[in-house]
Motif scaffolding. Structure first.
Motif, PDB file in Angstrom:
ATOM      1  N   GLY A  30      12.018   3.261 -11.286  1.00  0.00           N
ATOM      2  CA  GLY A  30      11.693   4.553 -10.683  1.00  0.00           C
ATOM      3  C   GLY A  30      10.229   4.802 -10.427  1.00  0.00           C
ATOM      4  N   GLY A  31       9.926   5.965  -9.846  1.00  0.00           N
ATOM      5  CA  GLY A  31       8.561   6.415  -9.647  1.00  0.00           C
ATOM      6  C   GLY A  31       7.874   5.781  -8.469  1.00  0.00           C
ATOM      7  N   GLY A  32       6.760   6.415  -8.062  1.00  0.00           N
ATOM      8  CA  GLY A  32       5.907   5.854  -7.027  1.00  0.00           C
ATOM      9  C   GLY A  32       6.580   5.738  -5.670  1.00  0.00           C
ATOM     10  N   ASP A  33       6.074   4.791  -4.870  1.00  0.00           N
ATOM     11  CA  ASP A  33       6.571   4.617  -3.515  1.00  0.00           C
ATOM     12  C   ASP A  33       7.783   3.706  -3.441  1.00  0.00           C
ATOM     13  OD1 ASP A  33       4.759   6.297  -2.456  1.00  0.00           O
ATOM     14  OD2 ASP A  33       3.312   4.748  -1.928  1.00  0.00           O
ATOM     15  N   ALA A  34       8.099   3.046  -4.553  1.00  0.00           N
ATOM     16  CA  ALA A  34       9.299   2.227  -4.568  1.00  0.00           C
ATOM     17  C   ALA A  34      10.460   3.098  -4.991  1.00  0.00           C
ATOM     18  CB  ALA A  34       9.151   1.060  -5.543  1.00  0.00           C
ATOM     19  N   SER A  35      11.518   3.077  -4.201  1.00  0.00           N
ATOM     20  CA  SER A  35      12.645   3.918  -4.567  1.00  0.00           C
ATOM     21  C   SER A  35      13.334   3.371  -5.806  1.00  0.00           C
ATOM     22  CB  SER A  35      13.628   4.033  -3.398  1.00  0.00           C
ATOM     23  OG  SER A  35      13.742   2.805  -2.718  1.00  0.00           O
ATOM     24  N   PRO A  39       0.820  -1.204   0.000  1.00  0.00           N
ATOM     25  CA  PRO A  39       0.000   0.000   0.000  1.00  0.00           C
ATOM     26  C   PRO A  39       0.858   1.260   0.000  1.00  0.00           C
ATOM     27  CG  PRO A  39       0.253  -0.817   2.204  1.00  0.00           C
ATOM     28  CD  PRO A  39       1.008  -1.767   1.321  1.00  0.00           C
ATOM     29  N   ARG A  40       0.246   2.393  -0.288  1.00  0.00           N
ATOM     30  CA  ARG A  40       0.965   3.660  -0.260  1.00  0.00           C
ATOM     31  C   ARG A  40       0.978   4.170   1.182  1.00  0.00           C
ATOM     32  NH1 ARG A  40      -0.212   5.902  -5.797  1.00  0.00           N
ATOM     33  NH2 ARG A  40       1.389   7.331  -5.129  1.00  0.00           N
ATOM     34  N   GLY A  41       2.040   4.902   1.512  1.00  0.00           N
ATOM     35  CA  GLY A  41       2.091   5.574   2.811  1.00  0.00           C
ATOM     36  C   GLY A  41       2.005   4.589   3.956  1.00  0.00           C
ATOM     37  N   ASN A  42       0.959   4.696   4.739  1.00  0.00           N
ATOM     38  CA  ASN A  42       0.805   3.851   5.906  1.00  0.00           C
ATOM     39  C   ASN A  42       0.700   2.398   5.473  1.00  0.00           C
ATOM     40  OD1 ASN A  42       0.164   2.488   8.165  1.00  0.00           O
ATOM     41  ND2 ASN A  42      -1.715   3.620   8.625  1.00  0.00           N
ATOM     42  N   ASN A  43       1.679   1.600   5.903  1.00  0.00           N
ATOM     43  CA  ASN A  43       1.740   0.231   5.416  1.00  0.00           C
ATOM     44  C   ASN A  43       1.244  -0.762   6.452  1.00  0.00           C
ATOM     45  OD1 ASN A  43       2.188  -1.650   3.531  1.00  0.00           O
ATOM     46  ND2 ASN A  43       4.415  -1.699   3.719  1.00  0.00           N
ATOM     47  N   ASP A  44       0.634  -0.311   7.507  1.00  0.00           N
ATOM     48  CA  ASP A  44       0.139  -1.208   8.536  1.00  0.00           C
ATOM     49  C   ASP A  44      -0.986  -2.072   7.960  1.00  0.00           C
ATOM     50  OD1 ASP A  44      -1.472  -2.172  10.838  1.00  0.00           O
ATOM     51  OD2 ASP A  44       0.109  -1.107  11.914  1.00  0.00           O
ATOM     52  N   THR A  45      -0.909  -3.357   8.242  1.00  0.00           N
ATOM     53  CA  THR A  45      -1.891  -4.245   7.634  1.00  0.00           C
ATOM     54  C   THR A  45      -3.305  -3.986   8.149  1.00  0.00           C
ATOM     55  OG1 THR A  45      -1.530  -5.918   9.310  1.00  0.00           O
ATOM     56  CG2 THR A  45      -0.191  -6.051   7.307  1.00  0.00           C
ATOM     57  N   ARG A  46      -3.421  -3.324   9.288  1.00  0.00           N
ATOM     58  CA  ARG A  46      -4.768  -3.050   9.799  1.00  0.00           C
ATOM     59  C   ARG A  46      -5.572  -2.154   8.866  1.00  0.00           C
ATOM     60  NH1 ARG A  46      -2.713  -2.330  15.827  1.00  0.00           N
ATOM     61  NH2 ARG A  46      -1.099  -1.405  14.551  1.00  0.00           N
ATOM     62  N   ALA A  47      -4.862  -1.480   7.969  1.00  0.00           N
ATOM     63  CA  ALA A  47      -5.568  -0.592   7.055  1.00  0.00           C
ATOM     64  C   ALA A  47      -6.196  -1.370   5.904  1.00  0.00           C
ATOM     65  CB  ALA A  47      -4.604   0.453   6.507  1.00  0.00           C
ATOM     66  N   PHE A  48      -5.991  -2.668   5.846  1.00  0.00           N
ATOM     67  CA  PHE A  48      -6.439  -3.430   4.690  1.00  0.00           C
ATOM     68  C   PHE A  48      -7.442  -4.514   5.055  1.00  0.00           C
ATOM     69  CE2 PHE A  48      -2.701  -1.269   3.465  1.00  0.00           C
ATOM     70  CZ  PHE A  48      -3.019  -0.845   2.192  1.00  0.00           C
ATOM     71  N   ALA A  98       9.792   1.422   0.096  1.00  0.00           N
ATOM     72  CA  ALA A  98       9.917   2.765   0.650  1.00  0.00           C
ATOM     73  C   ALA A  98       8.994   2.967   1.845  1.00  0.00           C
ATOM     74  CB  ALA A  98       9.594   3.812  -0.428  1.00  0.00           C
ATOM     75  N   ASP A  99       8.277   1.921   2.248  1.00  0.00           N
ATOM     76  CA  ASP A  99       7.338   2.083   3.363  1.00  0.00           C
ATOM     77  C   ASP A  99       8.095   2.126   4.687  1.00  0.00           C
ATOM     78  OD1 ASP A  99       7.535  -0.883   2.450  1.00  0.00           O
ATOM     79  OD2 ASP A  99       7.018  -1.005   4.564  1.00  0.00           O
ATOM     80  N   ARG A 100       7.418   2.609   5.706  1.00  0.00           N
ATOM     81  CA  ARG A 100       8.067   2.890   6.978  1.00  0.00           C
ATOM     82  C   ARG A 100       8.736   1.653   7.580  1.00  0.00           C
ATOM     83  NH1 ARG A 100       5.456   2.487  11.481  1.00  0.00           N
ATOM     84  NH2 ARG A 100       3.449   2.687  10.420  1.00  0.00           N
ATOM     85  N   THR A 101       7.998   0.520   7.579  1.00  0.00           N
ATOM     86  CA  THR A 101       8.517  -0.644   8.299  1.00  0.00           C
ATOM     87  C   THR A 101       9.655  -1.360   7.563  1.00  0.00           C
ATOM     88  OG1 THR A 101       6.645  -1.854   7.371  1.00  0.00           O
ATOM     89  CG2 THR A 101       6.462  -1.125   9.650  1.00  0.00           C
TER      90      THR A 101
END
Lengths: 237, 237
Positions: B119-124, A6-15, B42-45
């Motif tokens: 390139g592009g998007g949330d993947a670096s 997912p984009r941004g917040n990748n916590d699985t609870r969002a899905f 590119a996600d936080r975790t």
DNA sequence: ACAATAGTGTCTATTAGACAATATGTA
DNA sequence: TACATATTGTCTAATAGACACTATTGT
């Protein structure tokens, strides 16, 4: 344009969340015919419908462990060597209770002892039925279980000549004729006994080894066959 | 002793919920070597870790549709013919974010155009790397993705001689030598060109058919090879 | 003896593999 | 012409299949 999900917040609870079940296609060969074990469901939503044994995966167990556990709990069959995952199912609406993804397993076992498998618990009945009745639509099943059984049989047909899966249908000792009858039940046509034997015994890594015992010819007579057992992994080197 | 699971209240809300993802092992043959497409997360975790493309299944789509969608979204590759599910993974703890069951798909595609995939998007970054680097542990991946890739490669090796999967690695037209180079990359050893051709063309239901065109010999010369295309399902009857 | 089943022998057809020979292009 | 690649030919070995024959039991 590459994005990861997912984009941004990748916590699985969002899905979206799914229940995950393992269903087991328990096959056996009875009187030269492939049979599958079904249970009659007693739960509120599917009372009286026939279905595959199975149940919900727990977070602290692997899929394989869940399959072994369900198999043991529901059929009293200890997990045999050939309990193999063959496909997963997740079509929307396939389970009216909600979002359910099912991982299907295949088990080949010797003919079942009806006393150990029938009755008790929340299932009103359990019964081994010819797979042909299911494949030809003569027996209606809950969910998409008819399709799952079809896929399982396809898988066995595909593997029967390339893996030792046939031995799963037999007990600890067996004759070469026993193995051939399993193959014949799977492929649906008679096989030449002499050529079958030669092919089976000529593989480089033998999957069976002879014992020093012979089986007891039935009342019909005939030369007693040598009994074989599964080759140990060691002797297959 | 036969019980069905769950007992009593059979509503799925009473049971543990899982996030379900589809991950895609996108394989191609580049310079005679099997490659797999990886993305840098590119996600936080998992920032900076390399992993397989994939994403969460939605309740209103099938697993196959989810795989096609994720493949298209993340790699810009339209789902080819050979997008096949090969195994599911549900070991506890395999995803640190929680209970996640992953259904893994395999896609064989022609060599990727780096301009369209990078390139592009949330993947670096996105990159095709030799599967050997992953299998031998020279490249560390997130989750259990190294194991998934190993299983995918085993699956291809198992299927290469029995299905038209090799054609997935090629464009709309190709020479028989092209097909042979794919096989050689998969099995890891050279194959006799004459015997390979004969075997390929002697199957009862041909999977390829010749066009009236020849390919252009490179600067090295050599006799131009006839170009083939996939046989239509119709002509395979 | 006769029927039934297990196991062996043998012949032929098909397939797999090694490798020589030919065809057709580029430099 | 020299070289590179595609395609065809040929010989041999291995495998698959059909089927006759021998071996060992029960009735």
């Amino acid at each position: 344009m590459l994005r990861i999900t997912p984009r941004g917040n990748n916590d699985t609870r969002a899905f979206p969340r799914f229940a995950v079940t393992v269903d087991i296609v328990l096959l056996s060969v009875v009187a030269g015919t492939l049979h599958v074990l079904l249970i009659e469901r007693a739960d509120r939503t599917h009372r009286g419908m026939w279905a595959l044994p199975g149940g919900f995966k727990k977070p602290d167990e692997t899929l394989d462990e869940a399959a072994s556990r369900e198999l043991l709990e529901e059929t009293n069959v200890a997990a045999p060597g050939h309990l193999t995952q063959f496909h997963s199912y997740g079509d929307p609406g396939r389970d009216p209770r909600g979002n359910v993804v099912t991982v299907a397993y295949l088990a080949a076992v010797p003919p079942l002892d009806n006393r150990r498998v029938a009755g008790g618990g929340d299932a009103s009945r359990a019964d081994g039925v010819p797979v042909d009745d299911v494949v030809r639509g003569r027996r209606k099943l809950a969910f998409d279980h008819a399709r799952i059984i079809r896929d399982a049989v396809d898988h066995v047909v595909d593997q029967i000549d390339r893996t030792p899966i046939a031995l799963g249908f037999l007990g600890p000792t067996f004759t070469i004729t026993d193995i051939r009858r399993v193959h014949e039940a799977v492929v649906g046509e008679p096989l030449d006994a002499a050529n079958f034997r030669r092919r089976l015994l000529s593989v480089d890594r033998p999957i069976i080894q002879p014992t020093d015992r012979l089986n007891n010819p039935g009342t019909d007579g005939g030369r007693p066959a040598t009994l074989y057992r599964r080759a140990s992994a060691r002797s297959r080197r």
